[in-house]
Design a protein around this motif. Structure first.
Motif, mmCIF file in Angstrom:
data_model
loop_
_atom_site.group_PDB
_atom_site.id
_atom_site.type_symbol
_atom_site.label_atom_id
_atom_site.label_comp_id
_atom_site.label_asym_id
_atom_site.label_seq_id
_atom_site.Cartn_x
_atom_site.Cartn_y
_atom_site.Cartn_z
ATOM 1 N N PRO A 1 -0.941 -3.966 2.516
ATOM 2 C CA PRO A 1 0.494 -4.191 2.721
ATOM 3 C C PRO A 1 0.873 -4.080 4.194
ATOM 4 O O PRO A 1 0.359 -3.213 4.914
ATOM 5 C CB PRO A 1 1.145 -3.076 1.896
ATOM 6 C CG PRO A 1 0.126 -2.702 0.865
ATOM 7 C CD PRO A 1 -1.197 -2.861 1.564
ATOM 8 N N CYS B 1 1.786 -8.942 3.480
ATOM 9 C CA CYS B 1 0.495 -8.252 3.434
ATOM 10 C C CYS B 1 -0.542 -9.052 4.203
ATOM 11 O O CYS B 1 -0.303 -10.190 4.605
ATOM 12 C CB CYS B 1 0.033 -8.064 1.988
ATOM 13 S SG CYS B 1 -0.386 -9.630 1.154
ATOM 14 N N TYR C 1 -0.201 -9.906 -6.545
ATOM 15 C CA TYR C 1 0.209 -8.878 -5.580
ATOM 16 C C TYR C 1 1.528 -8.241 -5.996
ATOM 17 O O TYR C 1 1.670 -7.008 -5.961
ATOM 18 C CB TYR C 1 0.340 -9.488 -4.190
ATOM 19 C CG TYR C 1 0.664 -8.470 -3.111
ATOM 20 C CD1 TYR C 1 -0.351 -7.803 -2.440
ATOM 21 C CD2 TYR C 1 1.989 -8.164 -2.782
ATOM 22 C CE1 TYR C 1 -0.056 -6.856 -1.463
ATOM 23 C CE2 TYR C 1 2.288 -7.220 -1.818
ATOM 24 C CZ TYR C 1 1.260 -6.576 -1.157
ATOM 25 O OH TYR C 1 1.552 -5.628 -0.199
#
Length: 223
Positions: A94, A22, A126
């Protein structure tokens, strides 16, 4: 050897976090975090910083400088950095194809580890936010005590392959910086450079990446 051959011969996949998984600071600019970390140093009386540190937009530059000042300075700045990273996760973007790669690798019944200079709390946040926790076998990341052992040191990679009980030569690491490639070489691990910005392909080639990709989509993972 092609990227697919490297991946499908590997017994374990190691992924850097910021970039290959990400964009951590998509919503909170890294330069803003660097400014805030300089504020922590200023609160401690460090106002006359080297120009390279004072002007840097990279919070890691500030963190490394703090570590050079002493254990207390390193601890305070790292704690502030970790908090900002966790805050940034809510707006982290992402990487296209990253979640699909993680899921495909998990389905191939081979272990996968995140290996990152980012803090473990942010990575965990995350993984939980995007329901990826069960697809990740291990997280090897920055803590308050290992700032001096971040990549390009092989320490985090060594830690990951040991935890996965895989020999380094049977592993492959995907990273988006030359320090990632250098760390992989030092650890005896094959490396794939993720060239997500102009100029990175030549940089990866100069440091000896085993393969280079421009996207995470379309990679053929076989069980």
């Amino acid at each position: 050897m092609t990227v697919e051959e490297i991946l499908n011969e590997a017994s374990a996949l190691l992924l850097d976090f910021d970039g290959p998984v990400c964009s951590v600071f998509a919503g909170i600019p890294a330069s803003t975090v660097a400014d805030q970390l300089r504020g922590v140093l200023a609160d401690g009386g460090y106002t006359d910083l080297p120009k390279a540190v004072a002007d840097s937009a990279d919070p890691f530059d500030v963190l490394k400088y703090a570590a050079s000042l002493g254990e207390d300075e390193s601890r305070y700045v790292e704690a502030a950095f970790a908090a900002h990273e966790v805050e940034a996760i809510a707006s982290a973007t992402p990487t296209t194809g990253a979640h699909e790669l993680i899921e495909a690798w998990h389905e191939s019944n081979r272990p996968l580890a995140i290996v990152s200079n980012n803090g473990e709390p942010a990575i965990s946040a995350y993984l939980d936010l995007h329901n990826l926790r069960t697809s990740i076998n291990f997280v090897s990341a920055r803590t308050r005590t290992n700032v001096a052992q971040l990549k390009p040191s092989p320490h985090l990679l060594d830690q990951a392959v040991a935890a996965l009980d895989i020999t380094p030569g049977r592993s492959v690491f995907i990273g988006d910086s030359t320090s990632d490639i250098e760390a992989a070489q030092a650890a005896g691990i094959r490396s794939i450079g993720y060239a997500n910005k102009p100029g990175k392909r030549s940089s990866f080639g100069s440091v000896g990446a085993d393969a280079i990709i421009h996207a995470l989509t379309g990679l053929m993972i076989t069980a």
